[in-house]
Design an enzyme around this catalytic site. Structure first.
Site, PDB file in Angstrom:
ATOM      1  N   ALA A  15     -17.556 -48.965  15.672  1.00 11.37           N
ATOM      2  CA  ALA A  15     -18.269 -50.348  14.850  1.00 11.37           C
ATOM      3  C   ALA A  15     -17.799 -50.276  13.497  1.00 11.37           C
ATOM      4  O   ALA A  15     -17.397 -50.994  12.802  1.00 11.37           O
ATOM      5  CB  ALA A  15     -19.512 -50.594  15.161  1.00 11.37           C
ATOM      6  N   CYS A  31      -3.257 -30.797  -0.125  1.00  7.78           N
ATOM      7  CA  CYS A  31      -3.744 -30.419  -1.266  1.00  7.78           C
ATOM      8  C   CYS A  31      -5.155 -31.215  -1.502  1.00  7.78           C
ATOM      9  O   CYS A  31      -5.872 -31.292  -2.632  1.00  7.78           O
ATOM     10  CB  CYS A  31      -3.048 -30.207  -2.450  1.00  7.78           C
ATOM     11  SG  CYS A  31      -1.865 -31.391  -2.493  1.00  7.78           S
TER      12      CYS A  31
END
Length: 460
Positions: free
Chosen positions: A195, A320
């Protein structure tokens, strides 16, 4: 502050807020009880189930509410595999499924089952024929998302569903990203959704299981939700989820046209204004609100922080920006650049002016991050090129190995090689991607004392 990460969690829809508050007053009782308050709660639950089933395209008695989309996936896969255990213990899924599917697959393998991971093309889509080829006589279940959560590519669900039906294999479709935008193509046997992806409250998932699909719920049996989702229903959240799903679907056609135009603008302008960028994902068969691109020579975490400082909320699949220091499995499966990756996913109602301002800010931010990292600039070839070079990037994280490679490629003769020593997992993906973007030849990976040696041949 412009919020551009609806693929992670869409802002709570106004209709969801209204329904949630109303249901807190009216739907707090146990819907399994026969007294007045219980009957009132049951009416709310039944109405929510009917509304959600209509959006999904199934019967109300085929749909249950779970505590999350992830729970729905885990329950759906486990129940389908158990229900068809006499057929076999083989599971087929695409390489770019949501982590909840991959975690279920890993648990299945650990318990003695087998899995086949179907590869995708550079756009992130499976080839239906390849998926059909992964189906075996002992295949108990196949899994294919309707659209990818990281790059927006829509999968050929109808074609794969037809092949699964021909093979007698049920297909589970993870529709978390697409359900708010429209119905899923027919042919699936199980469907899951979440949802908070369409503007409903977090903590509500959907699991639909078609009649006739063999299904055996796992874990201790419960009395609620057909025994497939144990625990007391979070009725106010369920009501809000169903109400918001209906509301977003009512406005989906107009918002699809408007947001697709904004995303097309992002795709075009980013490629035009930001040097050394790769826009990834299918340009046509995609979700209307989502675009992903990767920037060479950029630290993804720094890029996201700088955009946040300028009041833009985006996400990334770069290694990263990850605590694991490994690139996104989706980008890896696609074979595209992962460093400096940015995912922009626009919630309904996004203003065009906010997108324009983002496109003004982004080139400046990317240029600033590159300058800080010492990214290479165009330079004339070395007057005395070397026969070969070795770059030691051990212990250095993305995008440094690629930056160091780019700095020295002009110092070797055409036809000569540069060997990059790196122990960063992202280098395995980003160095070949850099070669493709730069027109150089990626020779391959070789073992090294530490990490790996990536060999690149200069072609121009």
């Amino acid at each position: 502050m412009p919020y551009f990460d609806a693929a992670s969690a869409a802002p709570l829809h106004p209709v969801a807020r209204q329904a949630l508050l109303a249901a807190l007053d009216e739907g707090w009782a146990d819907p399994a009880r026969l007294y007045r308050e219980g009957r009132r709660a049951r009416l709310l639950l039944d109405a929510a189930r009917e509304a959600a089933a209509e959006a999904v395209g199934c019967r109300p008695d085929e749909l249950v509410f779970t505590s999350s989309g992830t729970t729905a996936v885990h329950a759906g896969i486990a129940g389908a595999l158990s229900g068809r255990r006499r057929v076999g213990r083989h599971l087929a899924h695409s390489a770019v499924e949501h982590s909840s599917v991959l975690h279920s697959a890993a648990a299945h393998e650990a318990a003695g089952g087998s899995c086949t991971e179907v590869p995708v093309d550079r756009f992130g889509a499976v080839d239906p024929a390849a998926f059909g080829g992964a189906l075996r006589a002992d295949t108990a279940l196949a899994c294919l998302q309707s659209a990818n959560h990281e790059v927006g590519t829509e999968q050929p669900v109808a074609e794969v569903a037809a092949l699964c039906a021909e093979a007698g294999v049920p297909l589970l479709v993870d529709a978390a990203q697409s359900l708010g935008w429209g119905p899923v193509p027919a042919g699936w046997s199980l469907l899951t959704a979440s949802a908070h992806k369409w503007g409903g409250p977090a903590g509500v998932g959907l699991l639909a299981v078609r009649k006739g699909t063999r299904f055996s719920p796992q874990g201790p049996a419960g009395e609620r939700e057909s025994g497939r989702a144990p625990g007391f229903e979070n009725l106010p959240a369920i009501v809000a989820a169903a109400a918001s799903l209906r509301a977003v679907r009512d406005g989906a056609e107009a918002e699809t046209v408007r947001l697709r135009a904004l995303v097309d603008r992002i795709r075009g302008v980013v490629a035009e204004r930001v040097p050394d960028v790769e826009v990834v994902g299918d340009p046509v068969r995609r979700l209307p609100h989502l675009v992903t691109f990767s920037c060479l020579y950029v630290d993804g975490e720094t890029l996201l922080h700088e955009l946040d400082r300028r009041e833009f909320s985006v996400s990334s699949g770069s290694s990263c920006t990850s605590s694991t220091l490994t690139p996104s499995h989706v980008l890896k499966a696609m074979g595209v650049l992962s460093e400096g990756n940015v995912r922009v996913s626009l919630p309904p109602g996004t203003a065009g002016a906010d997108v324009d301002r983002f496109l003004e800010v982004l080139p400046e931010v990317v240029a600033d991050v590159r300058e800080r990292l010492g990214a290479p600039v165009a330079a004339p070839p070395s007057p005395a090129p070397a026969a070969s070079l070795v770059v030691d990037a051990l212990g250095r994280r993305c995008p440094i190995p690629v930056i160091e490679l780019a700095k020295v490629i002009g110092e070797v003769a055409v036809g000569a090689t540069v060997t990059v020593l790196a122990d960063d997992e992202a280098a395995r993906l980003d160095i070949p991607a850099w070669c493709e973007m730069r027109g150089q030849e990626y020779v391959g990976e070789e073992p090294a004392d530490r990490g790996s040696a990536y060999v690149v041949r200069r072609l121009s």
